[in-house]
Motif scaffolding. Structure first.
Motif, PDB file in Angstrom:
ATOM      1  N   GLN A 131      -8.637   5.884   0.176  1.00 47.20           N
ATOM      2  CA  GLN A 131      -8.404   7.225   0.273  1.00 47.20           C
ATOM      3  C   GLN A 131      -7.343   7.494  -0.607  1.00 47.20           C
ATOM      4  O   GLN A 131      -7.109   8.883  -1.292  1.00 47.20           O
ATOM      5  CB  GLN A 131      -7.861   7.367   1.855  1.00 47.20           C
ATOM      6  CG  GLN A 131      -7.644   8.880   2.231  1.00 47.20           C
ATOM      7  CD  GLN A 131      -8.837   9.870   1.946  1.00 47.20           C
ATOM      8  OE1 GLN A 131      -9.796   9.564   2.405  1.00 47.20           O
ATOM      9  NE2 GLN A 131      -8.537  10.677   1.091  1.00 47.20           N
ATOM     10  N   SER A 132      -6.235   6.901  -0.972  1.00 47.92           N
ATOM     11  CA  SER A 132      -5.151   7.203  -1.899  1.00 47.92           C
ATOM     12  C   SER A 132      -5.465   7.500  -3.175  1.00 47.92           C
ATOM     13  O   SER A 132      -5.101   8.510  -3.659  1.00 47.92           O
ATOM     14  CB  SER A 132      -4.101   6.206  -2.005  1.00 47.92           C
ATOM     15  OG  SER A 132      -3.546   5.792  -0.802  1.00 47.92           O
ATOM     16  N   ASP A 138      -7.316  10.922  -2.971  1.00 45.71           N
ATOM     17  CA  ASP A 138      -6.288  12.053  -3.242  1.00 45.71           C
ATOM     18  C   ASP A 138      -5.859  12.312  -4.384  1.00 45.71           C
ATOM     19  O   ASP A 138      -5.288  13.630  -4.738  1.00 45.71           O
ATOM     20  CB  ASP A 138      -5.132  11.824  -2.110  1.00 45.71           C
ATOM     21  CG  ASP A 138      -5.490  11.725  -0.543  1.00 45.71           C
ATOM     22  OD1 ASP A 138      -6.790  12.016  -0.280  1.00 45.71           O
ATOM     23  OD2 ASP A 138      -4.840  10.989   0.024  1.00 45.71           O
ATOM     24  N   ALA A 197      -7.535   2.588   3.250  1.00 49.00           N
ATOM     25  CA  ALA A 197      -6.185   3.352   3.029  1.00 49.00           C
ATOM     26  C   ALA A 197      -6.105   3.260   1.543  1.00 49.00           C
ATOM     27  O   ALA A 197      -5.714   4.466   0.974  1.00 49.00           O
ATOM     28  CB  ALA A 197      -5.186   2.577   3.757  1.00 49.00           C
ATOM     29  N   ALA A 198      -6.469   2.490   0.761  1.00 48.72           N
ATOM     30  CA  ALA A 198      -6.121   2.420  -1.005  1.00 48.72           C
ATOM     31  C   ALA A 198      -7.235   3.358  -1.551  1.00 48.72           C
ATOM     32  O   ALA A 198      -6.763   3.995  -2.408  1.00 48.72           O
ATOM     33  CB  ALA A 198      -6.141   1.020  -1.272  1.00 48.72           C
ATOM     34  N   SER A 247      -5.044  16.184  -6.640  1.00 45.34           N
ATOM     35  CA  SER A 247      -3.579  16.293  -6.881  1.00 45.34           C
ATOM     36  C   SER A 247      -3.072  17.106  -8.204  1.00 45.34           C
ATOM     37  O   SER A 247      -3.886  17.289  -8.996  1.00 45.34           O
ATOM     38  CB  SER A 247      -2.694  15.011  -6.449  1.00 45.34           C
ATOM     39  OG  SER A 247      -3.047  14.212  -7.643  1.00 45.34           O
ATOM     40  N   LYS A 259       0.657  -1.306  -0.036  1.00 47.39           N
ATOM     41  CA  LYS A 259       0.099   0.051  -0.074  1.00 47.39           C
ATOM     42  C   LYS A 259       0.957   1.253   0.002  1.00 47.39           C
ATOM     43  O   LYS A 259       0.503   2.214  -0.621  1.00 47.39           O
ATOM     44  CB  LYS A 259      -0.864  -0.066   1.129  1.00 47.39           C
ATOM     45  CG  LYS A 259      -1.964  -0.933   1.088  1.00 47.39           C
ATOM     46  CD  LYS A 259      -2.922  -1.119   2.386  1.00 47.39           C
ATOM     47  CE  LYS A 259      -3.861  -2.136   2.208  1.00 47.39           C
ATOM     48  NZ  LYS A 259      -4.870  -2.299   3.440  1.00 47.39           N
ATOM     49  N   ARG A 260       1.914   1.093   0.857  1.00 52.56           N
ATOM     50  CA  ARG A 260       2.933   2.434   0.907  1.00 52.56           C
ATOM     51  C   ARG A 260       3.546   2.740  -0.529  1.00 52.56           C
ATOM     52  O   ARG A 260       3.561   4.026  -1.083  1.00 52.56           O
ATOM     53  CB  ARG A 260       3.880   2.086   1.946  1.00 52.56           C
ATOM     54  CG  ARG A 260       4.696   3.444   2.221  1.00 52.56           C
ATOM     55  CD  ARG A 260       5.904   3.259   3.092  1.00 52.56           C
ATOM     56  NE  ARG A 260       6.917   2.097   2.479  1.00 52.56           N
ATOM     57  CZ  ARG A 260       7.078   0.978   2.873  1.00 52.56           C
ATOM     58  NH1 ARG A 260       6.061   0.305   3.916  1.00 52.56           N
ATOM     59  NH2 ARG A 260       8.006   0.151   2.371  1.00 52.56           N
ATOM     60  N   LEU A 271      -3.884  -0.885  -6.641  1.00 53.73           N
ATOM     61  CA  LEU A 271      -4.441  -0.282  -5.350  1.00 53.73           C
ATOM     62  C   LEU A 271      -5.893  -0.672  -5.462  1.00 53.73           C
ATOM     63  O   LEU A 271      -6.372  -1.006  -4.452  1.00 53.73           O
ATOM     64  CB  LEU A 271      -4.132   1.264  -5.191  1.00 53.73           C
ATOM     65  CG  LEU A 271      -2.994   1.842  -4.460  1.00 53.73           C
ATOM     66  CD1 LEU A 271      -3.080   3.299  -4.509  1.00 53.73           C
ATOM     67  CD2 LEU A 271      -3.028   1.241  -3.012  1.00 53.73           C
ATOM     68  N   ALA A 314       0.963   3.787  -3.154  1.00 51.86           N
ATOM     69  CA  ALA A 314       0.518   5.078  -2.807  1.00 51.86           C
ATOM     70  C   ALA A 314       1.393   6.240  -3.351  1.00 51.86           C
ATOM     71  O   ALA A 314       1.217   7.126  -4.013  1.00 51.86           O
ATOM     72  CB  ALA A 314       0.179   5.323  -1.321  1.00 51.86           C
ATOM     73  N   SER A 315       2.650   5.739  -3.173  1.00 49.83           N
ATOM     74  CA  SER A 315       3.776   6.633  -3.591  1.00 49.83           C
ATOM     75  C   SER A 315       3.910   6.758  -5.128  1.00 49.83           C
ATOM     76  O   SER A 315       4.185   7.674  -6.013  1.00 49.83           O
ATOM     77  CB  SER A 315       5.251   6.086  -2.966  1.00 49.83           C
ATOM     78  OG  SER A 315       6.358   7.092  -3.707  1.00 49.83           O
ATOM     79  N   HIS A 317       2.210   8.928  -7.911  1.00 48.20           N
ATOM     80  CA  HIS A 317       2.796  10.386  -8.348  1.00 48.20           C
ATOM     81  C   HIS A 317       3.994   9.969  -9.123  1.00 48.20           C
ATOM     82  O   HIS A 317       4.968  11.170  -9.210  1.00 48.20           O
ATOM     83  CB  HIS A 317       2.981  11.022  -7.079  1.00 48.20           C
ATOM     84  CG  HIS A 317       1.712  11.209  -6.269  1.00 48.20           C
ATOM     85  ND1 HIS A 317       0.587  12.036  -6.632  1.00 48.20           N
ATOM     86  CD2 HIS A 317       1.322  10.587  -4.957  1.00 48.20           C
ATOM     87  CE1 HIS A 317      -0.396  11.812  -5.622  1.00 48.20           C
ATOM     88  NE2 HIS A 317       0.169  11.043  -4.693  1.00 48.20           N
TER      89      HIS A 317
END
Length: 202
Positions: free
Chosen positions: A141-142, A145, A138-139, A149, A109-110, A131, A113-114, A117
Motif C-alpha cells: 500500500q505504501s 500511495d 502495508a508495504a 503522490s 515498515k514505518r 519495502l 514508508a516515510s 518521500h
C-alpha cells in the motif's frame, strides 16, 4: 588495522572493549572503522551505548556506527531512526534506510514508508527497494500511495516496477496505475500496452 590482541576472560574482555572505545577516536579512518565493527561484535550494553553515542555524533563515522548498531542492537537503533530521518544528514538518512531490513519489522515498515518521500531521490528509491523486499500488504500500500503522490517520476517508476514485479493482488487490482508509471523494460506480459495504444503506429 588494530594492532592489539584481545585478552581472554571477563577482565580481558573489558580491557579489550576499552581499547576498542579508545580506538574509535584514532586518527586513522581504517582503525576507527575496524573498532566500530569490533564493538558491534561484542554485543554488550556498554558497546551498544558507545555505538549509539557515535551514531548521534557529527563525525564521518556516524553512518557506520548506526549501521553497526542496527545489526547489533536493532531495538536501540530503531529508537534513533525516526529522529535521524527527520533531522539527520543525507549520509545518516541513507544509513538508516540501508539498515532498515534488520530493524524490528514494524519500525522498518514505518521508517521506509516515510523515507519514500525523502528529499533525496536516491534515499527514496532505496526505500522502494527495501519495502519491496519487506513485502506484505502495508508495504504494498505504501508503494501504491507513491504513485499518487508528489514523488519524483524516478521514484514513482521504481515503485511501479517493484509492484509489477511482485505480482501481488494489490498490484493486479491497480494494474492501470502501475502501467502508467513503470519502466518499459520492466517485463511481464501484463506490462504490454493495449492494442488501442498502437493504432496510430504504422
Amino acid at each position: 588495522a588494530l594492532g592489539m590482541k584481545v585478552p581472554g576472560g571477563e577482565a580481558g574482555g573489558e580491557a579489550a572493549e576499552r581499547a576498542l572505545v579508545a580506538a574509535t577516536g584514532d586518527s586513522s579512518r581504517e582503525t576507527r572503522a575496524v573498532a566500530i565493527r569490533a564493538l558491534g561484535a561484542l554485543h554488550t550494553d556498554s558497546a551498544s551505548r558507545t555505538l549509539e553515542t557515535l551514531a548521534t555524533g557529527t563525525s564521518s563515522d556516524a553512518p557506520a556506527a548506526f549501521s553497526t548498531l542496527a545489526a547489533a542492537s536493532p531495538a536501540r537503533a530503531a529508537a534513533l531512526a525516526d529522529r535521524t530521518m527527520s533531522s539527520g544528514s543525507t549520509s545518516m538518512r541513507r544509513a538508516v534506510v540501508a539498515s532498515a531490513s534488520v530493524l524490528p519489522p514494524a519500525d522498518a515498515k514505518r521508517i521506509l514508508a516515510s523515507a519514500l518521500h525523502d528529499a533525496d531521490e536516491g534515499i527514496a528509491e532505496t526505500a522502494v527497494s527495501q519495502l519491496a523486499n519487506v513485502g506484505g500488504a502495508a508495504a504494498q500500500q505504501s508503494l501504491l500511495d507513491v504513485l499518487s503522490s508528489d514523488a519524483t517520476d524516478a521514484v514513482k517508476r521504481a515503485a511501479a516496477d517493484a509492484l509489477a514485479a511482485s505480482g501481488s493482488d494489490a498490484a493486479q487490482q491497480h494494474q492501470s496505475l502501475i502501467d502508467r508509471w513503470k519502466s518499459s523494460d520492466s517485463g511481464g506480459d501484463e506490462a504490454q500496452p493495449d492494442e488501442s495504444d498502437n493504432e496510430d503506429l504504422d
